[in-house]
Structure formats: structure tokens, C-alpha cells
Design a protein around this motif. Structure first.
Motif, PDB file in Angstrom:
ATOM      1  N   ALA A 177       0.831  -1.203   0.000  1.00 44.31           N
ATOM      2  CA  ALA A 177       0.000   0.000   0.000  1.00 44.31           C
ATOM      3  C   ALA A 177       0.868   1.256   0.000  1.00 44.31           C
ATOM      4  CB  ALA A 177      -0.910   0.009   1.223  1.00 44.31           C
ATOM      5  N   ILE A 178       0.304   2.335  -0.508  1.00 46.61           N
ATOM      6  CA  ILE A 178       0.894   3.662  -0.378  1.00 46.61           C
ATOM      7  C   ILE A 178       0.100   4.378   0.701  1.00 46.61           C
ATOM      8  CG2 ILE A 178       1.416   5.833  -1.543  1.00 46.61           C
ATOM      9  CD1 ILE A 178       1.488   4.291  -4.182  1.00 46.61           C
ATOM     10  N   ILE A 179       0.803   4.859   1.717  1.00 47.29           N
ATOM     11  CA  ILE A 179       0.136   5.347   2.933  1.00 47.29           C
ATOM     12  C   ILE A 179       0.437   6.820   3.167  1.00 47.29           C
ATOM     13  CG2 ILE A 179       0.014   5.064   5.442  1.00 47.29           C
ATOM     14  CD1 ILE A 179       0.745   2.109   4.992  1.00 47.29           C
ATOM     15  N   ALA A 180      -0.607   7.572   3.486  1.00 42.10           N
ATOM     16  CA  ALA A 180      -0.460   8.976   3.879  1.00 42.10           C
ATOM     17  C   ALA A 180      -1.278   9.214   5.135  1.00 42.10           C
ATOM     18  CB  ALA A 180      -0.928   9.908   2.765  1.00 42.10           C
ATOM     19  N   SER A 181      -0.646   9.792   6.143  1.00 40.91           N
ATOM     20  CA  SER A 181      -1.309  10.070   7.427  1.00 40.91           C
ATOM     21  C   SER A 181      -1.964   8.828   8.022  1.00 40.91           C
ATOM     22  CB  SER A 181      -2.350  11.189   7.272  1.00 40.91           C
ATOM     23  OG  SER A 181      -1.735  12.394   6.867  1.00 40.91           O
ATOM     24  N   GLY A 182      -1.296   7.687   7.872  1.00 42.58           N
ATOM     25  CA  GLY A 182      -1.772   6.444   8.478  1.00 42.58           C
ATOM     26  C   GLY A 182      -2.856   5.728   7.708  1.00 42.58           C
ATOM     27  N   THR A 183      -3.247   6.240   6.551  1.00 43.27           N
ATOM     28  CA  THR A 183      -4.315   5.630   5.763  1.00 43.27           C
ATOM     29  C   THR A 183      -3.805   5.266   4.377  1.00 43.27           C
ATOM     30  OG1 THR A 183      -6.017   6.900   6.930  1.00 43.27           O
ATOM     31  CG2 THR A 183      -6.620   5.986   4.787  1.00 43.27           C
ATOM     32  N   ALA A 184      -4.224   4.096   3.904  1.00 43.60           N
ATOM     33  CA  ALA A 184      -3.825   3.658   2.560  1.00 43.60           C
ATOM     34  C   ALA A 184      -4.572   4.453   1.512  1.00 43.60           C
ATOM     35  CB  ALA A 184      -4.090   2.169   2.388  1.00 43.60           C
ATOM     36  N   ILE A 185      -3.833   5.129   0.641  1.00 46.04           N
ATOM     37  CA  ILE A 185      -4.452   5.862  -0.465  1.00 46.04           C
ATOM     38  C   ILE A 185      -4.322   5.082  -1.771  1.00 46.04           C
ATOM     39  CG2 ILE A 185      -4.167   8.108   0.621  1.00 46.04           C
ATOM     40  CD1 ILE A 185      -1.708   8.550  -1.149  1.00 46.04           C
ATOM     41  N   ALA A 186      -3.532   4.019  -1.748  1.00 41.19           N
ATOM     42  CA  ALA A 186      -3.435   3.077  -2.869  1.00 41.19           C
ATOM     43  C   ALA A 186      -3.229   1.693  -2.284  1.00 41.19           C
ATOM     44  CB  ALA A 186      -2.280   3.440  -3.799  1.00 41.19           C
ATOM     45  N   SER A 187      -4.027   0.733  -2.732  1.00 41.01           N
ATOM     46  CA  SER A 187      -3.924  -0.633  -2.205  1.00 41.01           C
ATOM     47  C   SER A 187      -4.371  -1.605  -3.292  1.00 41.01           C
ATOM     48  CB  SER A 187      -4.784  -0.798  -0.950  1.00 41.01           C
ATOM     49  OG  SER A 187      -6.134  -0.469  -1.222  1.00 41.01           O
ATOM     50  N   SER A 188      -4.228  -2.909  -3.005  1.00 39.78           N
ATOM     51  CA  SER A 188      -4.599  -3.944  -3.962  1.00 39.78           C
ATOM     52  C   SER A 188      -5.773  -4.755  -3.436  1.00 39.78           C
ATOM     53  CB  SER A 188      -3.410  -4.871  -4.234  1.00 39.78           C
ATOM     54  OG  SER A 188      -2.379  -4.181  -4.896  1.00 39.78           O
ATOM     55  N   VAL A 189      -6.702  -5.059  -4.328  1.00 37.24           N
ATOM     56  CA  VAL A 189      -7.840  -5.915  -3.984  1.00 37.24           C
ATOM     57  C   VAL A 189      -7.827  -7.099  -4.949  1.00 37.24           C
ATOM     58  CG1 VAL A 189      -9.217  -4.020  -3.084  1.00 37.24           C
ATOM     59  CG2 VAL A 189      -9.378  -4.598  -5.502  1.00 37.24           C
ATOM     60  N   PRO A 190      -8.340  -8.263  -4.521  1.00 34.34           N
ATOM     61  CA  PRO A 190      -8.315  -9.449  -5.395  1.00 34.34           C
ATOM     62  C   PRO A 190      -9.088  -9.220  -6.695  1.00 34.34           C
ATOM     63  CG  PRO A 190      -8.805 -10.054  -3.131  1.00 34.34           C
ATOM     64  CD  PRO A 190      -8.899  -8.564  -3.195  1.00 34.34           C
ATOM     65  N   SER A 191      -8.552  -9.768  -7.780  1.00 30.36           N
ATOM     66  CA  SER A 191      -9.257  -9.722  -9.063  1.00 30.36           C
ATOM     67  C   SER A 191      -9.435 -11.151  -9.560  1.00 30.36           C
ATOM     68  CB  SER A 191      -8.476  -8.898 -10.083  1.00 30.36           C
ATOM     69  OG  SER A 191      -7.263  -9.541 -10.424  1.00 30.36           O
ATOM     70  N   SER A 192     -10.397 -11.353 -10.449  1.00 28.63           N
ATOM     71  CA  SER A 192     -10.719 -12.709 -10.913  1.00 28.63           C
ATOM     72  C   SER A 192      -9.993 -13.089 -12.189  1.00 28.63           C
ATOM     73  CB  SER A 192     -12.238 -12.818 -11.153  1.00 28.63           C
ATOM     74  OG  SER A 192     -12.656 -11.824 -12.088  1.00 28.63           O
ATOM     75  N   ASP A 193      -9.048 -12.254 -12.627  1.00 29.00           N
ATOM     76  CA  ASP A 193      -8.341 -12.539 -13.866  1.00 29.00           C
ATOM     77  C   ASP A 193      -6.921 -13.018 -13.584  1.00 29.00           C
ATOM     78  OD1 ASP A 193      -6.862 -10.212 -13.262  1.00 29.00           O
ATOM     79  OD2 ASP A 193      -8.298  -8.963 -14.348  1.00 29.00           O
ATOM     80  N   VAL A 194      -6.125 -13.151 -14.625  1.00 29.24           N
ATOM     81  CA  VAL A 194      -4.777 -13.705 -14.507  1.00 29.24           C
ATOM     82  C   VAL A 194      -3.850 -12.822 -13.683  1.00 29.24           C
ATOM     83  CG1 VAL A 194      -3.922 -12.616 -16.629  1.00 29.24           C
ATOM     84  CG2 VAL A 194      -2.890 -14.758 -15.847  1.00 29.24           C
ATOM     85  N   TYR A 195      -4.238 -11.561 -13.524  1.00 27.56           N
ATOM     86  CA  TYR A 195      -3.354 -10.629 -12.822  1.00 27.56           C
ATOM     87  C   TYR A 195      -3.525 -10.668 -11.306  1.00 27.56           C
ATOM     88  CZ  TYR A 195      -2.804  -9.074 -17.575  1.00 27.56           C
ATOM     89  OH  TYR A 195      -2.552  -9.046 -18.925  1.00 27.56           O
ATOM     90  N   SER A 196      -4.479 -11.424 -10.819  1.00 22.07           N
ATOM     91  CA  SER A 196      -4.665 -11.731  -9.386  1.00 22.07           C
ATOM     92  C   SER A 196      -5.095 -10.546  -8.539  1.00 22.07           C
ATOM     93  CB  SER A 196      -3.382 -12.339  -8.785  1.00 22.07           C
ATOM     94  OG  SER A 196      -3.005 -13.502  -9.470  1.00 22.07           O
ATOM     95  N   TRP A 197      -4.486  -9.380  -8.780  1.00 22.38           N
ATOM     96  CA  TRP A 197      -4.769  -8.220  -7.935  1.00 22.38           C
ATOM     97  C   TRP A 197      -5.091  -6.985  -8.781  1.00 22.38           C
ATOM     98  CZ3 TRP A 197      -5.197  -9.281  -2.876  1.00 22.38           C
ATOM     99  CH2 TRP A 197      -4.545 -10.415  -2.387  1.00 22.38           C
ATOM    100  N   GLN A 198      -6.038  -6.204  -8.301  1.00 27.72           N
ATOM    101  CA  GLN A 198      -6.442  -4.961  -8.971  1.00 27.72           C
ATOM    102  C   GLN A 198      -6.047  -3.787  -8.088  1.00 27.72           C
ATOM    103  OE1 GLN A 198      -8.561  -4.141 -11.922  1.00 27.72           O
ATOM    104  NE2 GLN A 198      -7.829  -2.110 -11.341  1.00 27.72           N
ATOM    105  N   ARG A 199      -5.353  -2.810  -8.667  1.00 25.10           N
ATOM    106  CA  ARG A 199      -4.954  -1.635  -7.909  1.00 25.10           C
ATOM    107  C   ARG A 199      -6.159  -0.715  -7.729  1.00 25.10           C
ATOM    108  NH1 ARG A 199      -1.273  -1.539  -4.166  1.00 25.10           N
ATOM    109  NH2 ARG A 199       0.243   0.162  -4.275  1.00 25.10           N
TER     110      ARG A 199
END
Length: 485
Positions: free
Chosen positions: A54-76
Motif C-alpha cells: 500500500a501507499i500510505i499517507a497520514s496512516g491511511t492507505a491511499i493506494a492498495s490492492s484488492v483481489p481480481s478474478s483474472d490472470v493478474y490476481s490483484w487490482q490496484r
């Protein structure tokens, strides 16, 4: 053990040690270089199955990954994407493209950095799923939002810096874009969106805070001119210059005037301090002509001009050319002619003056933290250079405070706080809209923030707007956010 068996054992041991050493060098010493090599497709493919940090600012993730159903596994996925776009950028595994922190810190976020070798080894041994590390930013979410809201729909950018450290507290650009729209896994849709953004005349993909089409800094550059004069030891804030209503540029028949069309206040002479406070062009052009372009260039470079900074996002170098003619040097004295600057650069000028003349290298990252919350890397503060000694710098501070308290930068005033600043209204052509600026710091006695604001395209007012009317109020709101006002 027979002699032959002993020899074979020794050879096998030597071969094992060579193999162990070679693989260790490849996996540890050369890991970062290999991971950064665009031809290393294996690292790219491996990154698809790894949950990106994750990319974090002030203790909160402003960019993270969530599961995806395709070959790339994770969606930003990005939070408040338009507000954070110049900071996070975007990451797209389908197109193999990334920008911003996603690009600059890719090895850490993807878990392929050399400093993460032990973490990767521990994940393999324990059977835990591989995960990249988190990047903790210097940016303050509340200051970022204040800057984003204050800039609004105006075309331009804002940068706020902590003067004593160089830590960037806010970086906003407008117009912006939705980073989520460029992080999707539908290549056709993403390419269409990208092409639409590129086709827009307002260039929303530009990070105007640190690059894009650089603007003349206008009267904000008068700070550098005054600083160069003091640094020579031949001038003080009370040094006098001819006070005329029209000035012919050296070696030409071209004349320039002050914004008022008249002289810089009453009298036949005007001090450097009053010329700065009233933001008069003629006295600063006269001063620049006396100093010469090379003297000003050397001082400008002490503040960071002609240097590109890795924040770790790479900034475009602001420009003060070498070997200017007397004519161009005079124009540069009030930020016109060949001088070009980013908001980052003008924030560094104010930050250096606020910090006793010491200019710090700007940075956007505090730490890299592993998925187990261990600190893998910490980024320290680093001095860039000394623009002025502390005694002369104190005189610059006093002049900047006067600009706000009794000059033409009044819209940056904050109740109960001593603010230093300088406005700028830069010309781009006979009929083109002005570029409007403000740069300053607060509080003057113990500066917590230095800020620079640029408003392009005249703020929609053509040539009727000014740095004080449009840029200074934005900077005021950013400084108030830092100070908790």
C-alpha cells in the motif's frame, strides 16, 4: 577416506560454495538492478501473483490492492484518486505501465527490492503468501485536501514543504484525472481513456507541481534577485536604486514599466526592500543588470535551479540559463525572459529563506514497511546547499514579512501569525493570459510550512487577475491547514 574421494569431496565443496556465492550475489546484491531491468519478464510475471504493498499517507492507505478474478490476481485501487493522482500515479500490469510513486517505488511495492530479500525468504519458508512492502509518504492528508479544495477548478498546482526537513506535505495539480480509470485490466478501455486524456488541451496527465510546461515565475523570482544582491556583500535591503517610470533594457530600445505604470513609490530613488514590498519591476531589472546574469544564476542554483530532484518522483529542473546577455539578465530580475520554474522550485526558495538560508532536498517518502510491520528502510533529511548565511537570510525574512504585512501580498495574511511571502504576475505574451504566483512561509519566527502556488491561464481572468487576488488566498488556506487554524 581415500585420497581420490577426498579430492572429489573438496571439489564438490568448492563448487557448492561458488554456486552459493553466485546465487547470493544474484538474489541480494544484484536483485534491484535485475528487477529494474525491463527485459526481466519473470519479475514482471511474478509481480502479478504478489499482493502489491500500500501507499500510505497520514496512516491511511491511499493506494492498495484488492483481489481480481483474472490472470493478474490483484487490482490496484485508489482513494480520492483525483486529489492524489500527482502523488500516487497509477499501476497497470496489463499495459506494463506505471507513474508517480507507483513507478518510483515499484521494487518496494512489488516486493522485489534488494532490501526485501530476507522478507521474501521468510515468506517462502513460512508458506505465507508473498506481499510487497508499504510505502509511507511524508504528505499530510489534511494539508493535501486543503490544497486540493483551495485550488478547485483553477488550472495550476500547489506544493507545500516543511522547511527544516524538506518533507513535502502537499502536492496538488489541476486539472487532474481518475487514476482508477488507468489501473483497470481491460486494455482496450484503458487505452481509450488514456488517449482521451492525452487529447485534452488542458493536459490533465501533467504533474504541474514538478513538471509539465514550465512557467515564468514572474515577481516571485525577485526573491532570488534580492538574495543574489545581498550575497555579494555589496548591497543591503536599504541600498538605493533609481526610481523611474520607464526603463530601457540594456542594449535595446525596448522599455519596460512597473505594473502601476508609474514610479515605485515617491522619490527619485527606491530601496531594494521597498521595491520588493511593492513588487516593482524596474528597480529589480536595474539591480539584475548591475549584478549580471552569472551572479544571479549562481544564487539561483543554490536554491535548486538547473537541478532535477528524485523525490523519488523525478522533477523537471527549473531553468536559469547560463551566459545571459545584459538585456536578458535585466528581464530575469523580475522573473521574465528565459527563466522558468516549477512550484516545487519556488517552494524551495521560500523554504530555504525560512530555514536560515539552508536549502533542504525535497522528499516524499518517510519509510518502507514490510507486511509484518517491520521497518525495512528509513529516509532521512539531506541538505542541498546554503543559499545565504543566517545574518543575511534574516534580512530576507524581514523583507518577505513586510511584503505580506504592508506590501501587495496582503491576501496571505493569517490572524495572529507572522507570514512571509511574495506574489507574482508573470506575462506570457502581449495578449496571453497571465500566470499567477504566490510563494511564502509561516510562521516567520519558527516556520512550519513553505508553500508555492501557480495559477495558469490567468485563472480565467485573462490579464486582469493577480497573484495576490488568486494565488495568495490558496496559499493562505494551505498554511492554515498546517498550523491548525
Amino acid at each position: 577416506m581415500t585420497k581420490e574421494l577426498r579430492r572429489i569431496s573438496i571439489v564438490l565443496l568448492a563448487m557448492f560454495l561458488v554456486l552459493f556465492g553466485s546465487t547470493s550475489i544474484i538474489q541480494v546484491a544484484q536483485a534491484q538492478n535485475l528487477a529494474a531491468n525491463p527485459a526481466d519478464r519473470r519479475s514482471l510475471y511474478d509481480s502479478y501473483s504478489i499482493e502489491r504493498g500500500a501507499i500510505i499517507a497520514s496512516g491511511t492507505a491511499i493506494a492498495s490492492s484488492v483481489p481480481s478474478s483474472d490472470v493478474y490476481s490483484w487490482q490496484r485501487q485508489y482513494v480520492d484518486p483525483q486529489m492524489w493522482a500527482p502523488v500516487t500515479g497509477y499501476f497497470n500490469p496489463v499495459l506494463g505501465s506505471s507513474t508517480g510513486i507507483e513507478n518510483a517505488m515499484n521494487q518496494d511495492l512489488s516486493g522485489t527490492g534488494g532490501s526485501q530479500f530476507l522478507a521474501r525468504l521468510e515468506q517462502i519458508i513460512s508458506g505465507k503468501p508473498a506481499r510487497g512492502s508499504n510505502v509511507v509518504l511524508t504528505l499530510d492528508a489534511s494539508v493535501q485536501k486543503a490544497a486540493y479544495d483551495a485550488l478547485g477548478s483553477l488550472q495550476g498546482a500547489v506544493v507545500a514543504i516543511e522547511p527544516s526537513t524538506g518533507r513535502i506535505l502537499a502536492m496538488v495539480t489541476s486539472p487532474s484525472y481518475d487514476t482508477n480509470s488507468l489501473a483497470g485490466h481491460d486494455a482496450t478501455q484503458v487505452n481509450t481513456t488514456y488517449d482521451q486524456l492525452v487529447a485534452q488541451a488542458t493536459n490533465p496527465l501533467y504533474n504541474r507541481a514538478i513538471g509539465g510546461n514550465l512557467n515564468p515565475p514572474g515577481s516571485t523570482f525577485k526573491l532570488v534577485t534580492a538574495s543574489a544582491a545581498l550575497a555579494t556583500g555589496n548591497y543591503t535591503p536599504q541600498s538605493l536604486l533609481p526610481n523611474v517610470a520607464s526603463y530601457t533594457l540594456p542594449g535595446t530600445s525596448t522599455s519596460i514599466s512597473n505594473d502601476t505604470g508609474g514610479t515605485c513609490g515617491p522619490g527619485d530613488q527606491v530601496s531594494i526592500a521597498d521595491a520588493l514590498r511593492l513588487s516593482c519591476n524596474i528597480p529589480m531589472a536595474e539591480l539584475a543588470a548591475q549584478l549580471g546574469g552569472e551572479t544571479i544564476r549562481k544564487e539561483a542554483e543554490k536554491y535548486g535551479f538547473n537541478t532535477s530532484f528524485d523525490l523519488p518522483i523525478t522533477s523537471t529542473a527549473s531553468v536559469y540559463p547560463s551566459n545571459l546577455s545584459d538585456t536578458r539578465a535585466a528581464l530575469s530580475g523580475f522573473g521574465q525572459g528565459d527563466v522558468r520554474a516549477t512550484p516545487l522550485q519556488m517552494a524551495m526558495v521560500s523554504a530555504g529563506i525560512a530555514n536560515g538560508g539552508v536549502v533542504m532536498k525535497p522528499r516524499m517518502v518517510d519509510q518502507v514497511i514490510g507486511s509484518d510491520l517491520s521497518v525495512q528502510q528509513t529516509f532521512g533529511n539531506e541538505q542541498f546547499g546554503q543559499a545565504l548565511d543566517s545574518t543575511l537570510d534574516a534580512e530576507m525574512v524581514q523583507m518577505m514579512v513586510a511584503n505580506v504585512s504592508s506590501g501587495i501580498a496582503t491576501n496571505a495574511r493569517i490572524d495572529g501569525v507572522s507570514v512571509g511571502g511574495k506574489t507574482g504576475t508573470a506575462q506570457n505574451g502581449p495578449t496571453d493570459p497571465y500566470t499567477l504566483w504566490f510563494t511564502g512561509f509561516a510562521p516567520a519566527e519558527n516556520p512550519k510550512v513553505a508553500v508555492a502556488v501557480v495559477v495558469e491561464n490567468g485563472g480565467g481572468r485573462g490579464q486582469s487577475g493577480s497573484g495576490n487576488s488568486l494565488a495568495a488566498p490558496i496559499a493562505k488556506k494551505v498554511m492554515e491547514a498546517v498550523l491548525g487554524k
